[in-house]
Design an enzyme around this catalytic site. Structure first.
Site, PDB file in Angstrom:
ATOM      1  N   SER A 170       0.837  -1.255  -0.083  1.00  0.00           N
ATOM      2  CA  SER A 170       0.076  -0.009   0.029  1.00  0.00           C
ATOM      3  C   SER A 170       0.947   1.298  -0.158  1.00  0.00           C
ATOM      4  CB  SER A 170      -0.939  -0.101   1.158  1.00  0.00           C
ATOM      5  OG  SER A 170      -1.834   0.852   1.168  1.00  0.00           O
TER       6      SER A 170
ATOM      7  N   ASP B 236      10.489   5.607  -9.830  1.00  0.00           N
ATOM      8  CA  ASP B 236      10.038   6.057 -11.161  1.00  0.00           C
ATOM      9  C   ASP B 236      10.774   7.419 -11.279  1.00  0.00           C
ATOM     10  OD1 ASP B 236       8.486   3.910 -11.637  1.00  0.00           O
ATOM     11  OD2 ASP B 236       6.533   5.148 -11.634  1.00  0.00           O
TER      12      ASP B 236
ATOM     13  N   LYS C 273      -0.462  -4.336  -3.205  1.00  0.00           N
ATOM     14  CA  LYS C 273      -2.083  -3.584  -2.924  1.00  0.00           C
ATOM     15  C   LYS C 273      -1.947  -2.267  -3.348  1.00  0.00           C
ATOM     16  CE  LYS C 273      -4.938  -2.444   0.969  1.00  0.00           C
ATOM     17  NZ  LYS C 273      -5.068  -0.809   0.545  1.00  0.00           N
TER      18      LYS C 273
END
Length: 386
Positions: free
Chosen positions: A295, A306, A320
């Protein structure tokens, strides 16, 4: 013949009244914009409710009937993160945001129809009892864990300080065993850190989960390390089950370069974006993740990966990628519902797949040394040297 006529007229009158009620109800719901199928389902629901009230041999409580109906609707979604919470369960959930609660000090994950201990907090009853990451919780006070929705399990394990809970634990290679543990006040300190190599300025911060105070805790710990000459940082997100997205965004604002951190997209395509205002990365970062990083932990790890601000070391994360909202209702109850999915800055949805680390390092069972941290230090030294 007269009696038959009266009886027939009575039946006909009831039928007409029922038909009139049906048409009235149908007309109302149709006027509200429901489809014919919706109308049929509402009539079915009202019909069975009336049948139970009229014919069921036992006592009928209207509120209990409605609670059961709502709970059944939510369960039918097949989503382990959506559930109906009665007043007691909802109150327990709300109490968790106060920074302390009665419990045993464990974090859990829900996957493949199993409830697994993700991590055990230091100096808690769970640690004292000998619980460990990887333990499967088979039953709570004799009730199989499978009888509960996944999100209900934690609320049954928590309770009043001084009371006890018995967990049936399955551990690989051992027979199932009962652990009776007395609940204590669990303080939610979520961040810890230290300098691990003062000569080279290497620091380490572990985030156990993302609670209300995690952003402030992380900032204070980071400032302490920076005051000690921090030149490179390891952020340990292993066994971190996640938590509050807004708190994760607060942490990201301190380490993720300026730009998007996470995009949350709902059913209608509406997007909510959290961004970072940090001008640029201050120093190299290595992030540790594992199969229990979930999460909000995955949001932070994904944003750092990224944007090229960090190298990820460890194993694939939990996966998740959904967002839940708690909606209060009218009887001190609530529904927790999955309403959106989140995406990393590069548009990745990791729901069900997880985040792949840049450097894969397994942690062997029974290992006496932490090879993942050792690898993270090695990678960080190389980045600092550059």
């Amino acid at each position: 013949m007269k009696k038959k006529y009266v009886f027939g007229g009575l039946v006909g009158g009831i039928a007409c009244a029922a038909l009139g009620s049906f048409l009235t109800l149908g007309g109302i719901v149709y006027a509200l914009g429901f489809s014919p199928e919706n109308v049929q389902n509402i009539v079915r629901f009202v019909g069975i409710r009336k049948l139970i009230e009229a014919r069921y041999v036992g006592d009928v409580d209207d509120t209990t009937l409605m609670d059961g109906a709502i709970s059944g609707m939510v369960q039918s979604l097949g989503d382990p993160h959506s559930l109906y919470m009665g007043p007691e369960m909802y109150e327990q959930l709300m109490n968790q945001t106060e920074g302390s609660f009665g419990g045993i000090g464990i974090y859990m994950g829900f996957k493949d129809d199993k409830v697994t201990v993700i991590s055990v907090m230091d100096d808690t009853p769970g640690q004292a009892a000998g619980l460990a990451a990887g333990d499967e919780i088979v039953a709570i006070d004799g009730t199989p864990a499978s009888d509960y929705q996944p999100e209900e399990v934690a609320l049954h394990i928590r309770g009043a300080v001084g009371t006890s809970v018995t967990l049936t634990i399955h551990r690989e290679g051992e027979e199932d065993k009962d652990y009776t543990i007395e609940r204590a006040t669990i303080q939610m300190k979520t961040v810890g850190g230290k300098m691990i190599d003062e000569a080279n300025g290497l620091g380490y911060i572990r985030i156990s989960n993302f609670a209300e105070n995690t952003g402030d805790e992380f900032q204070k710990q980071l400032e302490t390390l920076e005051g000690q000459g921090l030149r490179g940082l390891i952020i340990d997100l292993r066994e971190n089950p996640g938590g509050l997205v807004k708190t994760c965004a607060e942490v990201a604002n301190l380490v993720v370069p300026k730009g998007p951190v996470v995009s949350i997209i709902d059913k209608d395509g509406k997007t909510q974006e959290y961004t970072s205002d940090l001008a640029e990365s201050k120093y190299p970062i290595v992030v540790l993740i594992d199969g229990n990083s979930a999460s909000a932990a995955e949001i932070l790890a994904g944003a750092l990966q990224d944007t090229g601000a960090a190298t990820l070391v460890g194993t694939t994360s939990y996966g998740k990628g959904s967002v839940q909202v708690v909606v209060p209702m009218y009887h001190d109850d609530a529904v927790k519902l999955t309403i959106a999915k989140y995406y990393t800055p590069n548009g990745r949805s990791i729901d069900g797949t997880g985040i792949e680390p840049d450097v894969v390092v397994e942690l062997p069972q029974g290992a006496t040394n932490d090879v993942q941290i050792e690898t993270a230090e090695e990678v960080l030294r190389g980045k600092v040297a550059e």
